[in-house]
Motif scaffolding. Structure first.
Motif, short mmCIF file in Angstrom:
data_model
loop_
_atom_site.label_atom_id
_atom_site.label_comp_id
_atom_site.label_asym_id
_atom_site.label_seq_id
_atom_site.Cartn_x
_atom_site.Cartn_y
_atom_site.Cartn_z
N GLN A 152 0.82 -0.73 0.08
CA GLN A 152 -0.28 0.34 0.33
C GLN A 152 1.35 1.40 0.17
O GLN A 152 1.88 0.87 0.84
N GLU A 184 -5.23 12.27 1.30
CA GLU A 184 -6.49 11.22 0.58
C GLU A 184 -6.14 9.72 1.87
O GLU A 184 -5.99 8.87 0.88
N GLY A 185 -5.56 9.68 2.47
CA GLY A 185 -5.28 8.26 3.12
C GLY A 185 -6.64 7.11 3.25
O GLY A 185 -5.67 6.22 3.03
N ASP A 186 -7.44 7.45 3.16
CA ASP A 186 -8.87 6.28 2.35
C ASP A 186 -8.85 5.49 1.46
O ASP A 186 -9.19 4.97 1.09
N SER A 187 -8.09 6.69 0.40
CA SER A 187 -8.50 6.16 -1.17
C SER A 187 -7.11 5.01 -1.81
O SER A 187 -7.31 4.86 -2.62
N SER A 188 -6.27 4.55 -0.68
CA SER A 188 -4.89 4.20 -1.01
C SER A 188 -5.18 2.61 -0.58
O SER A 188 -5.58 2.12 0.66
N SER A 189 -5.59 1.21 -1.65
CA SER A 189 -6.33 -0.03 -1.15
C SER A 189 -5.02 -1.14 -0.54
O SER A 189 -3.75 -0.17 -1.29
N TRP A 190 -4.83 -2.07 -0.50
CA TRP A 190 -3.91 -2.92 0.12
C TRP A 190 -4.37 -3.48 -1.60
O TRP A 190 -5.47 -4.16 -2.05
N THR A 232 1.39 5.25 0.49
CA THR A 232 0.69 6.65 1.66
C THR A 232 1.06 8.04 1.01
O THR A 232 2.22 8.16 1.00
#
Length: 135
Positions: free
Chosen positions: A82, A94-100, A84
């Protein structure tokens, strides 16, 4: 309370605790940043995988991050990584926009991975790699 009831209660609680621990996940891994910081949160993953050659470039005004993930083991590894992204002040973009993202590394293989920043203003990134454990 009668002794045999207490024993049954203790056994039931033991089963609950054992069941909960069987469902737990080990999520620690390793992290590397464009600022030169490396962190190992799981020594097993740290001995099996390395992250190197972190690079950035601008494409159409957006930052692209590139990193090389290398297997140090002779067996296949099921991993996730992931990215960040950070702005010039060190805040997450946009911390929640990056998925594993899943990644399988075969023995001693190295793979270059890349991602685009989710918004303008990114100046650095971290990449985190963790192992996936089947249940």
């Amino acid at each position: 309370m009668k002794p045999h009831i207490r024993l049954g209660y203790a056994f039931a609680m033991l089963l609950v605790v054992a069941g909960m621990s069987a469902c737990s996940h080990r999520t620690g891994g390793i992290m590397a940043s464009t600022g030169g910081i490396t962190r190992v949160d799981n020594s097993s993953v740290g001995s099996d995988v390395s992250i190197s050659e972190l690079k950035t470039r601008l494409i159409g005004g957006m930052m692209q991050g590139i990193a090389t993930i290398t297997s140090l083991d002779s067996t296949d590894l099921s991993l996730q990584y992931q990215f960040t992204w950070f702005d010039g002040s060190g805040f997450v973009i946009e911390g929640d926009s990056s998925s594993w993202t899943p990644l399988t590394l075969y023995g001693k293989q190295q793979v270059q991975v890349q991602a685009m920043a989710p918004a303008n203003g990114a100046v650095s990134f971290e990449i985190y790699v963790r192992e996936v454990f089947s249940q």
